[in-house]
Scaffold this motif. Structure first.
Motif, mmCIF file in Angstrom:
data_model
loop_
_atom_site.group_PDB
_atom_site.id
_atom_site.type_symbol
_atom_site.label_atom_id
_atom_site.label_comp_id
_atom_site.label_asym_id
_atom_site.label_seq_id
_atom_site.Cartn_x
_atom_site.Cartn_y
_atom_site.Cartn_z
ATOM 1 N N ILE A 29 31.569 43.661 32.154
ATOM 2 C CA ILE A 29 31.745 42.856 33.363
ATOM 3 C C ILE A 29 32.597 41.627 33.063
ATOM 4 C CG2 ILE A 29 30.545 41.430 35.072
ATOM 5 C CD1 ILE A 29 28.206 43.400 34.879
ATOM 6 N N VAL A 30 32.287 40.949 31.956
ATOM 7 C CA VAL A 30 33.064 39.764 31.576
ATOM 8 C C VAL A 30 34.511 40.138 31.292
ATOM 9 C CG1 VAL A 30 33.333 37.971 29.820
ATOM 10 C CG2 VAL A 30 31.061 38.506 30.711
ATOM 11 N N SER A 31 34.740 41.278 30.652
ATOM 12 C CA SER A 31 36.101 41.724 30.345
ATOM 13 C C SER A 31 36.892 41.958 31.629
ATOM 14 C CB SER A 31 36.066 43.004 29.515
ATOM 15 O OG SER A 31 35.431 42.791 28.282
ATOM 16 N N ASP A 32 36.259 42.583 32.625
ATOM 17 C CA ASP A 32 36.931 42.810 33.905
ATOM 18 C C ASP A 32 37.279 41.493 34.578
ATOM 19 O OD1 ASP A 32 36.851 45.523 33.617
ATOM 20 O OD2 ASP A 32 35.048 45.813 34.833
ATOM 21 N N LEU A 33 36.358 40.540 34.536
ATOM 22 C CA LEU A 33 36.597 39.248 35.165
ATOM 23 C C LEU A 33 37.729 38.503 34.463
ATOM 24 C CD1 LEU A 33 32.934 38.054 35.846
ATOM 25 C CD2 LEU A 33 34.571 39.011 37.484
ATOM 26 N N LEU A 34 37.780 38.606 33.132
ATOM 27 C CA LEU A 34 38.865 37.958 32.387
ATOM 28 C C LEU A 34 40.210 38.581 32.712
ATOM 29 C CD1 LEU A 34 37.228 37.453 28.865
ATOM 30 C CD2 LEU A 34 37.788 35.693 30.559
ATOM 31 N N PHE A 35 40.226 39.914 32.870
ATOM 32 C CA PHE A 35 41.462 40.608 33.222
ATOM 33 C C PHE A 35 41.977 40.137 34.577
ATOM 34 C CE2 PHE A 35 43.567 44.232 35.323
ATOM 35 C CZ PHE A 35 44.635 44.417 34.452
ATOM 36 N N GLN A 36 41.074 40.003 35.537
ATOM 37 C CA GLN A 36 41.463 39.520 36.862
ATOM 38 C C GLN A 36 41.916 38.071 36.808
ATOM 39 O OE1 GLN A 36 37.810 40.350 38.842
ATOM 40 N NE2 GLN A 36 38.031 42.558 38.578
ATOM 41 N N ALA A 37 41.278 37.287 35.954
ATOM 42 C CA ALA A 37 41.664 35.881 35.815
ATOM 43 C C ALA A 37 43.070 35.749 35.248
ATOM 44 C CB ALA A 37 40.662 35.152 34.917
ATOM 45 N N VAL A 38 43.415 36.616 34.288
ATOM 46 C CA VAL A 38 44.753 36.587 33.705
ATOM 47 C C VAL A 38 45.806 36.888 34.769
ATOM 48 C CG1 VAL A 38 46.307 37.783 32.104
ATOM 49 C CG2 VAL A 38 44.004 37.136 31.364
ATOM 50 N N ASN A 39 45.536 37.879 35.627
ATOM 51 C CA ASN A 39 46.476 38.197 36.702
ATOM 52 C C ASN A 39 46.630 37.022 37.662
ATOM 53 O OD1 ASN A 39 47.050 40.844 35.860
ATOM 54 N ND2 ASN A 39 45.203 41.627 36.847
ATOM 55 N N LEU A 40 45.539 36.339 37.958
ATOM 56 C CA LEU A 40 45.601 35.181 38.843
ATOM 57 C C LEU A 40 46.385 34.049 38.196
ATOM 58 C CD1 LEU A 40 44.753 33.830 41.474
ATOM 59 C CD2 LEU A 40 42.607 33.166 40.360
ATOM 60 N N MET A 113 31.598 57.707 37.856
ATOM 61 C CA MET A 113 31.491 56.401 38.493
ATOM 62 C C MET A 113 31.180 55.306 37.471
ATOM 63 S SD MET A 113 27.908 56.243 40.529
ATOM 64 C CE MET A 113 27.127 57.833 40.637
ATOM 65 N N GLU A 114 31.703 54.120 37.757
ATOM 66 C CA GLU A 114 31.469 52.931 36.939
ATOM 67 C C GLU A 114 31.157 51.779 37.888
ATOM 68 O OE1 GLU A 114 34.780 52.231 34.385
ATOM 69 O OE2 GLU A 114 34.567 54.128 33.299
ATOM 70 N N LEU A 115 29.890 51.655 38.247
ATOM 71 C CA LEU A 115 29.488 50.719 39.293
ATOM 72 C C LEU A 115 29.694 49.264 38.905
ATOM 73 C CD1 LEU A 115 26.237 52.437 40.619
ATOM 74 C CD2 LEU A 115 28.568 52.595 41.495
ATOM 75 N N GLU A 116 29.811 48.973 37.620
ATOM 76 C CA GLU A 116 30.041 47.582 37.219
ATOM 77 C C GLU A 116 31.390 47.063 37.714
ATOM 78 O OE1 GLU A 116 30.881 50.263 33.617
ATOM 79 O OE2 GLU A 116 29.422 50.085 35.232
ATOM 80 N N SER A 117 32.303 47.981 38.027
ATOM 81 C CA SER A 117 33.604 47.563 38.553
ATOM 82 C C SER A 117 33.496 46.932 39.933
ATOM 83 C CB SER A 117 34.558 48.766 38.612
ATOM 84 O OG SER A 117 34.807 49.283 37.323
ATOM 85 N N LEU A 118 32.351 47.126 40.604
ATOM 86 C CA LEU A 118 32.152 46.532 41.921
ATOM 87 C C LEU A 118 32.180 45.012 41.883
ATOM 88 C CD1 LEU A 118 29.377 48.843 43.407
ATOM 89 C CD2 LEU A 118 31.780 48.756 44.071
ATOM 90 N N PHE A 119 31.942 44.424 40.715
ATOM 91 C CA PHE A 119 32.016 42.974 40.603
ATOM 92 C C PHE A 119 33.423 42.472 40.922
ATOM 93 C CE2 PHE A 119 28.049 43.538 38.348
ATOM 94 C CZ PHE A 119 27.337 42.394 38.685
ATOM 95 N N GLY A 120 34.421 43.340 40.755
ATOM 96 C CA GLY A 120 35.785 42.962 41.111
ATOM 97 C C GLY A 120 35.921 42.670 42.590
#
Length: 261
Positions: A29-40, A113-120
């Motif tokens: 979850i943290v890795s996904d959030l960091l990836f989105q933060a980098v794009n932002l 399915m990977e439901l943790e991606s819903l945090f995106g």
């Protein structure tokens, strides 16, 4: 009702499995959030050198990116078929899928399915509210309904495109690099199509309609009247592409002859 019941049973089993390894789940979850933060951060860096990008200001671009994250998160949660060729065709796991009394595509979606991606999606909503507040956007009573319709349309567009790409494996089972390349092309949908030349704009609208995942539906909420028609075409494009992908999938399954020995 049978499919609905199966869906929730798979979700329950998935949650039991994932919660047994809470540390791994938290890291993902943290890795996904960091990836989105980098794009932002990339968007913010670009606008550190200019105030407008082809007529769009920084907060509008951020709003589009936030909207894009919502359907993309739903797609990433339920349509992880990027390794369909290698796992289900080359290794023969589709043989196992076809022995069960449930549609093969639906079963693969549930298995992957990977439901943790819903945090995106939560991140996307937060970014949209932030950008919307800075843009002083107003919300009408019907906007949440349209938002849901546009998001579902974007999910179906994404799913339709990648299911059709996966279907190539039914006719040519050799490993290809098309899927990763298409993921990279999909990222173009989170930026205004105005910044691209006419050829790329046409491709992102009618051939690989990733623009319907981000910029077109976002344009409605941003009050960009010139894009309203495209915004309302989002659910139509989603149904058309997803319906076509299911048809191609069914035809491909008919051609499938097993993994051999």
């Amino acid at each position: 009702m049978f499919y609905v019941k199966m869906f929730f049973q798979y979700v329950a089993q998935y949650m039991k499995t994932r919660l047994q390894y809470r540390a791994d789940l938290a890291v993902e979850i943290v890795s996904d959030l960091l990836f989105q933060a980098v794009n932002l951060i990339f968007i913010l860096v670009v606008f550190g050198h200019t105030n407008f990008l082809s007529g769009w200001n920084r907060d509008e671009i951020i709003f589009i990116y936030g909207f894009f994250l919502v359907p993309y998160a739903l797609f990433s949660s339920f349509f992880n078929i990027w390794d369909f060729n290698e796992r289900y065709i080359v290794k023969g796991e589709l043989d196992r899928i076809l022995t069960r009394p449930i549609h093969s595509l639906f079963q693969i979606i549930l298995e992957r399915m990977e439901l943790e991606s819903l945090f995106g999606a939560i991140t996307g909503l937060a970014i949209m509210f932030y950008a919307g507040a800075r843009l002083h956007l107003t919300i009408s009573w019907y906007d949440p309904i349209l938002f849901i319709v546009f998001v579902l349309g974007g999910v179906l567009v994404y799913a339709g495109i990648f299911i059709m790409i996966a279907c190539i494996s039914f006719w040519a089972d050799a490993r290809t690099s098309i899927m990763p390349m298409m993921y990279n092309i999909g990222n173009y949908g989170r930026y205004p199509v105005d910044i691209y030349n006419k050829v790329i704009r046409f491709v992102l609208t009618w051939i690989l309609p990733f623009a319907f995942v981000g910029v077109y539906p976002s344009a409605y909420f941003l009050g960009r009247g010139e894009w309203y028609l495209y915004a309302f075409l989002t659910p139509v494009m989603g149904v058309v592409f997803f319906g076509l992908s299911v048809f191609i999938w069914n035809e491909g399954v008919k051609r499938y002859r097993g993994a051999g020995n």
